[in-house]
Design a protein around this motif. Structure first.
Motif, PDB file in Angstrom:
ATOM      1  N   GLY A   1       0.776  -1.233   0.000  1.00  0.00           N
ATOM      2  CA  GLY A   1       0.000   0.000   0.000  1.00  0.00           C
ATOM      3  C   GLY A   1       0.805   1.281   0.000  1.00  0.00           C
ATOM      4  O   GLY A   1       0.278   2.345   0.352  1.00  0.00           O
ATOM      5  N   PHE A   2       2.057   1.216  -0.411  1.00  0.00           N
ATOM      6  CA  PHE A   2       2.930   2.393  -0.403  1.00  0.00           C
ATOM      7  C   PHE A   2       3.353   2.687  -1.836  1.00  0.00           C
ATOM      8  O   PHE A   2       3.617   1.769  -2.598  1.00  0.00           O
ATOM      9  N   ARG A   3       3.418   3.972  -2.193  1.00  0.00           N
ATOM     10  CA  ARG A   3       3.746   4.338  -3.574  1.00  0.00           C
ATOM     11  C   ARG A   3       5.049   5.122  -3.633  1.00  0.00           C
ATOM     12  O   ARG A   3       5.064   6.353  -3.580  1.00  0.00           O
ATOM     13  N   PRO A   4       6.176   4.444  -3.745  1.00  0.00           N
ATOM     14  CA  PRO A   4       7.448   5.154  -3.870  1.00  0.00           C
ATOM     15  C   PRO A   4       7.716   5.553  -5.319  1.00  0.00           C
ATOM     16  O   PRO A   4       6.995   5.151  -6.229  1.00  0.00           O
ATOM     17  N   ILE A   5       8.761   6.320  -5.525  1.00  0.00           N
ATOM     18  CA  ILE A   5       9.264   6.579  -6.870  1.00  0.00           C
ATOM     19  C   ILE A   5       9.943   5.304  -7.364  1.00  0.00           C
ATOM     20  O   ILE A   5      10.717   4.673  -6.650  1.00  0.00           O
ATOM     21  N   ASN A   6       9.650   4.922  -8.605  1.00  0.00           N
ATOM     22  CA  ASN A   6      10.301   3.755  -9.197  1.00  0.00           C
ATOM     23  C   ASN A   6      11.504   4.232 -10.009  1.00  0.00           C
ATOM     24  O   ASN A   6      11.351   4.904 -11.024  1.00  0.00           O
ATOM     25  N   LEU A   7      12.703   3.873  -9.541  1.00  0.00           N
ATOM     26  CA  LEU A   7      13.918   4.271 -10.245  1.00  0.00           C
ATOM     27  C   LEU A   7      14.116   3.498 -11.544  1.00  0.00           C
ATOM     28  O   LEU A   7      14.995   3.836 -12.340  1.00  0.00           O
ATOM     29  N   GLY A   8      13.328   2.450 -11.751  1.00  0.00           N
ATOM     30  CA  GLY A   8      13.390   1.711 -13.006  1.00  0.00           C
ATOM     31  C   GLY A   8      14.694   0.960 -13.212  1.00  0.00           C
ATOM     32  O   GLY A   8      15.121   0.756 -14.354  1.00  0.00           O
ATOM     33  N   LEU A   9      15.333   0.537 -12.124  1.00  0.00           N
ATOM     34  CA  LEU A   9      16.603  -0.171 -12.211  1.00  0.00           C
ATOM     35  C   LEU A   9      16.418  -1.663 -11.935  1.00  0.00           C
ATOM     36  O   LEU A   9      15.444  -2.072 -11.304  1.00  0.00           O
ATOM     37  N   LYS A  10      17.351  -2.451 -12.400  1.00  0.00           N
ATOM     38  CA  LYS A  10      17.448  -3.862 -12.042  1.00  0.00           C
ATOM     39  C   LYS A  10      18.620  -4.026 -11.075  1.00  0.00           C
ATOM     40  O   LYS A  10      19.452  -3.139 -10.920  1.00  0.00           O
ATOM     41  N   GLN A  11      18.689  -5.197 -10.444  1.00  0.00           N
ATOM     42  CA  GLN A  11      19.769  -5.420  -9.491  1.00  0.00           C
ATOM     43  C   GLN A  11      21.145  -5.226 -10.130  1.00  0.00           C
ATOM     44  O   GLN A  11      22.062  -4.686  -9.504  1.00  0.00           O
ATOM     45  N   ARG A  12      21.266  -5.626 -11.382  1.00  0.00           N
ATOM     46  CA  ARG A  12      22.562  -5.511 -12.061  1.00  0.00           C
ATOM     47  C   ARG A  12      22.949  -4.057 -12.329  1.00  0.00           C
ATOM     48  O   ARG A  12      24.100  -3.765 -12.670  1.00  0.00           O
ATOM     49  N   ASP A  13      22.006  -3.128 -12.186  1.00  0.00           N
ATOM     50  CA  ASP A  13      22.273  -1.715 -12.479  1.00  0.00           C
ATOM     51  C   ASP A  13      22.785  -0.939 -11.267  1.00  0.00           C
ATOM     52  O   ASP A  13      23.094   0.247 -11.387  1.00  0.00           O
ATOM     53  N   GLU A  14      22.885  -1.576 -10.124  1.00  0.00           N
ATOM     54  CA  GLU A  14      23.079  -0.838  -8.869  1.00  0.00           C
ATOM     55  C   GLU A  14      24.317   0.060  -8.849  1.00  0.00           C
ATOM     56  O   GLU A  14      24.300   1.125  -8.230  1.00  0.00           O
ATOM     57  N   LEU A  15      25.389  -0.344  -9.500  1.00  0.00           N
ATOM     58  CA  LEU A  15      26.632   0.432  -9.465  1.00  0.00           C
ATOM     59  C   LEU A  15      26.993   1.006 -10.832  1.00  0.00           C
ATOM     60  O   LEU A  15      28.167   1.250 -11.125  1.00  0.00           O
ATOM     61  N   THR A  16      25.977   1.254 -11.648  1.00  0.00           N
ATOM     62  CA  THR A  16      26.217   1.700 -13.022  1.00  0.00           C
ATOM     63  C   THR A  16      25.971   3.201 -13.188  1.00  0.00           C
ATOM     64  O   THR A  16      25.404   3.870 -12.315  1.00  0.00           O
TER      65      THR A  16
END
Length: 364
Positions: free
Chosen positions: A58-73
């Protein structure tokens, strides 16, 4: 970048999207934070499974649209940088969104890192290591007895203890939990929560079933949480009255409380929750996850779980440990006593107080 001087202090809260546990903990901290300070303006951002967890609850955060592999890119850097420039926060809280710490330091915005380990399994050349040292404050959601602070760790550090959910079921609700699940209070129950990757999950489920069939007790029950293997296991055990197959269950506290022993992957949140509830467990951590390996070793040292090396996982080894727990008369009491020594309430309250103190100090 100058800090805002409005009546509503602005916090950007970045929640790591790897798995559900970060989002679960962050949601609890955010709720405490909002209760502590009604004036706060909190923008939450996450991605991947973390984002899904927030939405499912029930919470609506901003979706950064990243995948786990993108974390340090570079992609992650640009999206977080853009969000920071747009929101203009007074404080950035980063639950292991490490790349954000480089950005906040460059923009001269105070930052807090939330974590539960000192990255001792990584080499000093790993990109996470310099990021950690760019935080202004580190909130450690674990007990200090489990850790030795590295001599070169010079960031302000506060231990707040593990984050623990508010449970609808505790040991005093065992009869209610069993009744709702259709299990006799005199029965024995083994719960298997394998988590992890498909290959590891299937092996742990397979060995657990082998162990269950070796146990001679007539009133033994086995509950399997199978994830994407649900259809396969449901078909295999559709005629087995004593084997319950589930894909997932959001009422995990009910399953835990109903169980005499839980066989799990030994993840950080699961083992602490089981210890808090006083439920005996056997942990088989992922061989490729050094963080869980270290954590389970510590939990085992303090008798909060029984550790099995994943390389030794087979029927005879698991059977021996299951019998050891089932034959124990005081295991629950021992776990509750030890956990009580190590835990000071719930970490989310302490974490929220630290964040609120920081934002108030910044704008003072």
């Amino acid at each position: 970048m100058s800090m805002s001087k409005t009546k509503s202090p602005k916090i950007l809260y970045l929640s790591r999207g790897r798995g559900f546990s970060h989002a679960m903990n962050d949601l609890l901290i955010i709720k405490e934070l909002k209760n502590l300070n009604k004036k706060l303006s909190i923008l939450v951002a996450s991605y991947d499974k973390g984002y899904n967890y927030f939405v499912d609850n029930g919470f609506r955060p901003i979706n950064l649209g990243l995948k786990q592999r993108d974390e340090l890119t570079l992609k992650a850097s640009l999206r977080i940088w853009s969000l920071i420039r747009k929101f203009k926060p007074d404080l950035v809280v980063s639950d292991e969104v490490f790349i954000a710490l480089h950005i906040t330091r460059g923009l001269k915005i105070p930052s807090i890192l939330i974590t539960h380990w000192f990255f001792e399994s990584y080499s000093k050349k790993h990109p996470i290591i310099p990021a950690v040292k760019k935080a202004n404050h580190v909130i450690f959601v674990d007990t200090p007895e489990f850790h030795t602070i590295p001599p070169d760790f010079n960031v302000h550090l506060t231990f707040v203890g593990p984050v623990i959910r508010e449970f609808d079921y505790t040991l005093k609700d065992k009869t209610r939990a069993r009744n709702e699940l259709g299990i006799n209070i005199k029965d024995k129950v083994i719960l298997v929560t394998p988590g992890g990757r498909h290959k590891d999950r299937n092996k742990l489920l397979k060995v657990s079933v082998e162990v269950f069939k070796e146990l001679t007790c007539d009133n033994m029950n086995l509950i399997l949480l199978t994830g994407e293997l649900y259809e396969e296991y449901l078909e295999r055990f559709k005629n087995e009255d004593r084997i319950v197959v589930k894909d997932f269950d959001w009422k995990m506290d009910r399953l835990m409380v109903a169980s005499d022993v839980v066989i799990c992957k030994g993840t950080f949140s699961t083992t602490w929750e089981l210890a808090y509830l006083g439920i005996p467990s056997i942990s088989i951590p992922d061989i490729n996850n050094p963080i869980d390996q270290i954590h389970v070793n510590r939990m085992d040292k303090y008798n909060l779980t029984l550790r099995i090396d994943p390389r030794r996982l087979k029927k005879s080894v698991l059977l021996e440990n299951v019998k050891k727990i089932l034959d124990s008369k005081n295991k629950t009491t021992e776990i509750l006593k030890e956990a009580g020594k190590l835990m000071n309430g719930r970490g989310q309250r302490e974490a929220a107080e630290e964040i609120n103190y920081s934002i108030c100090s910044i704008l003072r």
